[in-house]
Design a protein around this motif. Structure first.
Motif, PDB file in Angstrom:
ATOM      1  N   PRO A  87       0.817  -1.211   0.000  1.00 42.12           N
ATOM      2  CA  PRO A  87       0.000   0.000   0.000  1.00 42.12           C
ATOM      3  C   PRO A  87       0.855   1.268   0.000  1.00 42.12           C
ATOM      4  O   PRO A  87       2.008   1.237   0.392  1.00 42.12           O
ATOM      5  CB  PRO A  87      -0.746  -0.101   1.330  1.00 42.12           C
ATOM      6  CG  PRO A  87       0.253  -0.764   2.250  1.00 42.12           C
ATOM      7  CD  PRO A  87       1.151  -1.634   1.394  1.00 42.12           C
ATOM      8  N   CYS A  88       0.243   2.366  -0.433  1.00 37.37           N
ATOM      9  CA  CYS A  88       0.919   3.653  -0.249  1.00 37.37           C
ATOM     10  C   CYS A  88       0.630   4.126   1.163  1.00 37.37           C
ATOM     11  O   CYS A  88      -0.503   4.081   1.623  1.00 37.37           O
ATOM     12  CB  CYS A  88       0.422   4.695  -1.244  1.00 37.37           C
ATOM     13  SG  CYS A  88       1.162   6.312  -0.939  1.00 37.37           S
ATOM     14  N   MET A  89       1.692   4.572   1.822  1.00 40.46           N
ATOM     15  CA  MET A  89       1.537   5.034   3.192  1.00 40.46           C
ATOM     16  C   MET A  89       0.731   6.328   3.279  1.00 40.46           C
ATOM     17  O   MET A  89       0.172   6.638   4.295  1.00 40.46           O
ATOM     18  CB  MET A  89       2.919   5.285   3.810  1.00 40.46           C
ATOM     19  CG  MET A  89       3.304   4.234   4.830  1.00 40.46           C
ATOM     20  SD  MET A  89       3.793   2.725   4.013  1.00 40.46           S
ATOM     21  CE  MET A  89       5.512   3.101   3.724  1.00 40.46           C
ATOM     22  N   ARG A  90       0.697   7.089   2.204  1.00 39.06           N
ATOM     23  CA  ARG A  90       0.085   8.412   2.275  1.00 39.06           C
ATOM     24  C   ARG A  90      -1.279   8.467   1.600  1.00 39.06           C
ATOM     25  O   ARG A  90      -1.976   9.473   1.708  1.00 39.06           O
ATOM     26  CB  ARG A  90       1.011   9.440   1.627  1.00 39.06           C
ATOM     27  CG  ARG A  90       2.441   9.364   2.147  1.00 39.06           C
ATOM     28  CD  ARG A  90       3.348  10.277   1.362  1.00 39.06           C
ATOM     29  NE  ARG A  90       2.943  11.665   1.521  1.00 39.06           N
ATOM     30  CZ  ARG A  90       3.072  12.585   0.580  1.00 39.06           C
ATOM     31  NH1 ARG A  90       3.566  12.250  -0.579  1.00 39.06           N
ATOM     32  NH2 ARG A  90       2.702  13.814   0.796  1.00 39.06           N
ATOM     33  N   CYS A  91      -1.659   7.448   0.846  1.00 39.59           N
ATOM     34  CA  CYS A  91      -2.923   7.456   0.105  1.00 39.59           C
ATOM     35  C   CYS A  91      -3.636   6.137   0.342  1.00 39.59           C
ATOM     36  O   CYS A  91      -3.026   5.152   0.707  1.00 39.59           O
ATOM     37  CB  CYS A  91      -2.693   7.564  -1.397  1.00 39.59           C
ATOM     38  SG  CYS A  91      -1.683   8.945  -1.902  1.00 39.59           S
ATOM     39  N   SER A  92      -4.946   6.117   0.048  1.00 37.47           N
ATOM     40  CA  SER A  92      -5.612   4.813   0.058  1.00 37.47           C
ATOM     41  C   SER A  92      -5.423   4.181  -1.297  1.00 37.47           C
ATOM     42  O   SER A  92      -6.380   3.886  -1.987  1.00 37.47           O
ATOM     43  CB  SER A  92      -7.100   4.943   0.322  1.00 37.47           C
ATOM     44  OG  SER A  92      -7.402   6.062   1.031  1.00 37.47           O
ATOM     45  N   SER A  93      -4.204   4.033  -1.717  1.00 42.04           N
ATOM     46  CA  SER A  93      -4.010   3.393  -3.002  1.00 42.04           C
ATOM     47  C   SER A  93      -2.866   2.408  -2.898  1.00 42.04           C
ATOM     48  O   SER A  93      -2.199   2.322  -1.883  1.00 42.04           O
ATOM     49  CB  SER A  93      -3.729   4.438  -4.081  1.00 42.04           C
ATOM     50  OG  SER A  93      -2.405   4.869  -3.978  1.00 42.04           O
ATOM     51  N   ARG A  94      -2.671   1.674  -3.987  1.00 41.23           N
ATOM     52  CA  ARG A  94      -1.631   0.664  -3.999  1.00 41.23           C
ATOM     53  C   ARG A  94      -0.441   1.162  -4.774  1.00 41.23           C
ATOM     54  O   ARG A  94      -0.583   1.916  -5.733  1.00 41.23           O
ATOM     55  CB  ARG A  94      -2.178  -0.593  -4.647  1.00 41.23           C
ATOM     56  CG  ARG A  94      -3.136  -1.263  -3.703  1.00 41.23           C
ATOM     57  CD  ARG A  94      -4.220  -1.964  -4.425  1.00 41.23           C
ATOM     58  NE  ARG A  94      -5.042  -2.665  -3.449  1.00 41.23           N
ATOM     59  CZ  ARG A  94      -5.983  -3.515  -3.778  1.00 41.23           C
ATOM     60  NH1 ARG A  94      -6.231  -3.769  -5.045  1.00 41.23           N
ATOM     61  NH2 ARG A  94      -6.672  -4.105  -2.840  1.00 41.23           N
ATOM     62  N   ARG A 122       6.050   2.761  -6.902  1.00 39.36           N
ATOM     63  CA  ARG A 122       5.678   4.173  -6.908  1.00 39.36           C
ATOM     64  C   ARG A 122       4.169   4.331  -6.780  1.00 39.36           C
ATOM     65  O   ARG A 122       3.404   3.559  -7.352  1.00 39.36           O
ATOM     66  CB  ARG A 122       6.126   4.834  -8.207  1.00 39.36           C
ATOM     67  CG  ARG A 122       5.803   6.336  -8.216  1.00 39.36           C
ATOM     68  CD  ARG A 122       5.893   6.938  -9.585  1.00 39.36           C
ATOM     69  NE  ARG A 122       7.266   7.144 -10.003  1.00 39.36           N
ATOM     70  CZ  ARG A 122       7.616   7.262 -11.282  1.00 39.36           C
ATOM     71  NH1 ARG A 122       6.707   7.170 -12.224  1.00 39.36           N
ATOM     72  NH2 ARG A 122       8.867   7.453 -11.599  1.00 39.36           N
ATOM     73  N   CYS A 123       3.779   5.359  -6.022  1.00 37.43           N
ATOM     74  CA  CYS A 123       2.359   5.691  -5.934  1.00 37.43           C
ATOM     75  C   CYS A 123       2.024   6.648  -7.068  1.00 37.43           C
ATOM     76  O   CYS A 123       2.627   7.705  -7.178  1.00 37.43           O
ATOM     77  CB  CYS A 123       2.032   6.336  -4.596  1.00 37.43           C
ATOM     78  SG  CYS A 123       0.347   6.961  -4.545  1.00 37.43           S
ATOM     79  N   HIS A 124       1.051   6.274  -7.902  1.00 35.89           N
ATOM     80  CA  HIS A 124       0.712   7.124  -9.039  1.00 35.89           C
ATOM     81  C   HIS A 124      -0.211   8.269  -8.658  1.00 35.89           C
ATOM     82  O   HIS A 124      -0.563   9.097  -9.479  1.00 35.89           O
ATOM     83  CB  HIS A 124       0.110   6.280 -10.161  1.00 35.89           C
ATOM     84  CG  HIS A 124       1.158   5.506 -10.914  1.00 35.89           C
ATOM     85  ND1 HIS A 124       0.932   4.933 -12.131  1.00 35.89           N
ATOM     86  CD2 HIS A 124       2.442   5.229 -10.600  1.00 35.89           C
ATOM     87  CE1 HIS A 124       2.040   4.318 -12.540  1.00 35.89           C
ATOM     88  NE2 HIS A 124       2.959   4.485 -11.621  1.00 35.89           N
ATOM     89  N   HIS A 125      -0.611   8.310  -7.387  1.00 36.67           N
ATOM     90  CA  HIS A 125      -1.429   9.441  -6.940  1.00 36.67           C
ATOM     91  C   HIS A 125      -0.583  10.527  -6.317  1.00 36.67           C
ATOM     92  O   HIS A 125      -0.794  11.700  -6.548  1.00 36.67           O
ATOM     93  CB  HIS A 125      -2.476   8.973  -5.929  1.00 36.67           C
ATOM     94  CG  HIS A 125      -3.535   8.153  -6.558  1.00 36.67           C
ATOM     95  ND1 HIS A 125      -4.541   8.702  -7.306  1.00 36.67           N
ATOM     96  CD2 HIS A 125      -3.717   6.810  -6.596  1.00 36.67           C
ATOM     97  CE1 HIS A 125      -5.316   7.735  -7.763  1.00 36.67           C
ATOM     98  NE2 HIS A 125      -4.842   6.585  -7.355  1.00 36.67           N
ATOM     99  N   CYS A 126       0.400  10.132  -5.486  1.00 31.37           N
ATOM    100  CA  CYS A 126       1.154  11.162  -4.768  1.00 31.37           C
ATOM    101  C   CYS A 126       2.634  11.160  -5.122  1.00 31.37           C
ATOM    102  O   CYS A 126       3.373  12.036  -4.703  1.00 31.37           O
ATOM    103  CB  CYS A 126       0.982  11.000  -3.263  1.00 31.37           C
ATOM    104  SG  CYS A 126       1.875   9.589  -2.592  1.00 31.37           S
ATOM    105  N   GLY A 127       3.078  10.183  -5.895  1.00 30.23           N
ATOM    106  CA  GLY A 127       4.481  10.189  -6.301  1.00 30.23           C
ATOM    107  C   GLY A 127       5.430   9.526  -5.308  1.00 30.23           C
ATOM    108  O   GLY A 127       6.626   9.421  -5.570  1.00 30.23           O
TER     109      GLY A 127
END
Ligand code: ADP
Ligand code: ZN
Ligand code: ZN
Length: 735
Positions: free
Chosen positions: A450-457, A468-473
């Motif tokens: 998971p991304c630590m900063r977003c509810s995304s993978r 890499r998180c494609h929402h927050c980088g």
């Protein structure tokens, strides 16, 4: 108390409060619509003069003077003021901010906005009388320049450069003789000498469309031009522009969704409409060129303006026609600051100016389709491809629940690609960006990184060895061991573009594969270089996201494979299916555009879904009927109107309190608006911020507007307003 104290300027500023600010004019002679620099708190700000008056409510002791004014600059006209005022009210956004953010960057700076001087040249009467033979034969360049000027009346620097690279020396000699005169113009106003006069004869449907619009071209009328890809919509635009701009000094605004589309359309317009100076306006332009182009539009010198979203606010004193290409495209909606929808603003603008507006699409937005069905918009349909030998592609669904996939590819698709390869034709593999990226999955306990900063993978980037998180980088190294159960054998799952590239290299080693996605096209001009390679036949298989779906014409492309779309069929976003259909229609349109028939292979678990049935017949109207029925039952747009308060903070509790206050207050303000409870969006956490939202729903715009107009000032005054981040989104597109 109102005092009289000389010239008072009422100024709009880029500050997040409603209202305007009064300053002493100091006899500057500045006019309404011009820029001034004023002191605001500790800083200097650029403002636009809205009114020059003699009185103010501000006490004399508090009234400050402007610091600077730019009287030589052309003022903004009242049409733009009124349009932006309307938008500021409708989208509940501070007017001053709306006004200033609609200007080119150079005009938002506190310096004078200058552009490099450029000239265009024309023969003088003496020059015309002299004739080309008066120029010595050895002055070949002079002769060529002279001949070109005789043919084209007036040429600017870029056009002369096409005549000869040594044009400047020749022009100087002609200027000295008094045979040529120079006139200042702007660089942006490129002329082209490579005009194409090939004017195809319109088919029946095109003729009908053009004639219908021309018959009512003198007043406001929205038209929907619904035509499949390749049906000749652009040709209709060209004919309308020719007919409506000839014999007058009118201007036309052509909105396009993305910068990436502009060069092709621009080139086509330039070569087919060489008599009308054309400028483009988009964020890829340098600031100087952007300002020049904007000024050319403002002065009326540019007759055709092609631009993205923001250009809907360009001052156009002689606007006669608005065209919105791909009107369904989501990039017309601004997703921050003032969240306007450029298509909707264009409709308002056309209505206020009493001129026609043409919306073109193969897959119109349901809102637009609904208006065309109910008769509010004129509907013009084009069912056939314009080039008769180009056939519609055959659409086939491959039921992936029944076959074994090799790294996401079905045997059918692999075979089809191999056939294309053998015939020397091209294939395109299309992946929907969302949800198709490879994630790091533990097959033992189902843990997904998971991304630590977003509810995304996090997305696996194998080659670089990171996630890499494609929402927050956010980026981190690939972990080898499952942090949840200790399993030492973690695998990337899902099919990203990079992964697919590797799979193809294994399955079809002789194929030349090109990946086109956000990563591979980051470099400037990367995309256009790639397109050149595709056209030159240097590529066998293209792998890409929706970037590839739009506006590109690949004559040798005969196969489109669509990899995995099923999650969009059952998405909680009520617009997901509509968008998927639009995307698939668009990619399907890429196949078989020339004389070779195309095939579209869609891998899905739901081959009998109504979306695919409609796609197989390229039947947007049939699918729209079923979608509209769903929307009506569920009470969604276009049957209802929505507004959304979005809020976020480091911590959810103030977000919730703020939204709860908004909800309670809105309920007291009117019972015609349905006010929901605060909820967390699908993406609960983004870039480390906890998010919440509150939805309003009403069956007409007015009652919703009445409530929002009262609610927003109360929200701005709320103690939490400055402690959290929040925004109002009227007619939201994303939830
Ligand atoms: P759309 O904008 O609907 O995708 P275009 O206007 O780009 O369609 O037309 C598709 C192709 O057909 C283009 O190559 C165009 O030059 C050609 N075309 C359009 N109208 C005609 C026509 N009436 N006769 C012949 N070719 C046409
Ligand atoms: Zn595990
Ligand atoms: Zn993230």
């Amino acid at each position: 108390m109102t005092e009289t104290m000389g010239e008072i300027l009422r100024v709009a500023l880029d500050v997040p409060v409603d209202g305007v600010f009064d300053y002493r004019g100091n006899g500057s002679g500045v006019a309404v619509g011009q820029r001034v620099v004023v002191p605001f708190g500790p800083r200097k700000q650029v403002g636009i003069v809205l009114e020059v008056t003699g009185s103010t409510d501000v006490p004399a002791a508090k009234l400050k003077s402007i610091l600077q004014s730019f009287e030589d600059e052309p003022p903004l006209d009242s049409e733009i003021f009124a349009l932006l005022k309307f938008c500021a009210d409708y989208y509940q956004y501070p007017y001053g901010q709306a006004l200033l953010s609609a200007l080119p960057g150079r005009l938002r700076q506190t310096e004078p906005a200058t552009t490099r001087k450029q000239f265009s040249y024309a023969l003088t009467p003496a020059g015309m009388v002299a004739g080309v033979d008066a120029i010595p034969a050895r002055q070949a360049v002079q002769r060529r320049v002279y001949a070109a000027l005789l043919e084209h009346c007036s040429l600017n620097e870029s056009a002369l450069a096409e005549v000869s690279s040594c044009w400047r020396k020749a022009i100087n000699a002609l200027l000295e003789n008094g045979w040529v005169k120079a006139e200042e113009t702007f660089a942006g106003l490129r002329q082209s000498l490579t005009a194409s006069s090939v004017q195809p004869e319109l088919n029946q449907e095109q003729t009908h469309a053009v004639n219908a619009i021309l018959a009512e071209s003198g007043s406001f009328k929205p038209w929907l031009l619904h035509g499949i890809t390749g049906s000749g919509k652009t040709e209709v635009y060209i004919r309308l522009l020719q007919a409506m701009l000839a014999d007058n000094d009118g201007q036309a605004l052509v909105l396009v969704p993305e910068i990436n589309l502009t060069p092709q359309l621009e080139a086509r317009f330039r070569s087919r409409l060489p008599e009308f100076p054309l400028v483009s306006l988009h964020s890829n332009l340098g600031e100087s060129e952007r300002l020049q182009n904007w000024r050319l539009a403002q002065s009326g010198a540019a007759r055709i303006i092609i631009g993205t979203r923001l250009s809907v606010f360009t001052p156009l004193p002689r606007l006669r026609l608005v065209i919105v290409d791909e009107e369904h495209d989501t990039s017309y909606k601004q997703q921050d600051s003032m969240r306007y929808h450029a298509r909707d603003v264009a409709l308002v603008r056309a209505q206020r100016r009493n001129i026609p507006i043409l919306l073109g699409s193969a897959t119109p937005a349901l809102e637009t389709w609904h208006n065309a069905q109910s008769g509010r918009y004129g509907l013009l349909s084009m069912h056939e491809r314009a080039v008769s030998q180009s056939q519609l592609p055959k659409v086939v669904c491959v039921d992936v629940s029944k076959v074994e996939l090799r790294d996401g590819l079905s045997p059918h698709l692999i075979k089809a690609m191999r056939e294309r390869l053998d015939r020397g034709e091209q294939s395109l593999l299309f992946i929907n960006r969302r949800g198709y990226s490879p994630v790091l999955l533990c097959t033992a306990c189902q843990w997904i990184a998971p991304c630590m900063r977003c509810s995304s993978r996090l997305v696996v980037h194998l080659r670089q060895g990171f996630l890499r998180c494609h929402h927050c980088g956010h980026e981190q190294k690939i972990v080898r061991q499952c942090p949840s159960c200790g399993n030492p054998d973690l695998h990337p799952t899902g099919h990203g573009t990079q992964r697919l590239e590797e799979t193809l290299a294994k399955l079809l080693p002789e194929a030349r594969v090109l990946r086109v996605d956000r990563d591979s096209t980051r470099r400037k001009n990367a995309l256009s270089d790639m397109l050149v390679a595709v056209h030159a036949g240097e590529v066998d298989i293209l792998v890409g996201t929706q970037m590839l779906a739009k506006g590109h014409d690949f004559p040798n492309l005969t196969l489109v494979g669509v990899l995995d779309t099923d999650s969009a069929l059952f998405s909680p976003d009520f617009r997901a299916a509509e968008r998927l259909f639009a995307q698939l229609m668009q990619v399907a349109g890429r196949a078989g555009r020339a004389d070779k028939p195309g095939e579209v292979l869609i891998q899905t678990t739901f081959p009998e879904h109504s979306l695919f049935n409609a796609l197989r017949r390229q039947d947007f109207p049939a699918y729209a009927v079923s979608l509209l029925h769903e929307r009506e039952t569920a009470q969604f747009p276009p049957y209802e109107f929505l507004a959304l308060v979005k809020a976020e903070a480091n911590d959810y509790s103030p977000v919730h309190r703020f939204l709860q206050y908004a909800s309670d207050t809105a309920r007291e303000l009117g019972n015609e608006v349905l006010v929901y409870d605060p909820v967390r969006p699908q993406m609960e956490r983004l870039k480390g911020m906890e998010r919440g939202q509150l939805l309003f729903q009403a069956n007409n715009r007015q009652v919703l507007q009445v409530v929002l107009r009262q609610l927003v000032p109360l929200l701005r005054a709320h103690p939490l307003s400055n402690k959290i981040r929040w925004a109002l989104d009227v007619d939201p597109q994303e939830f």
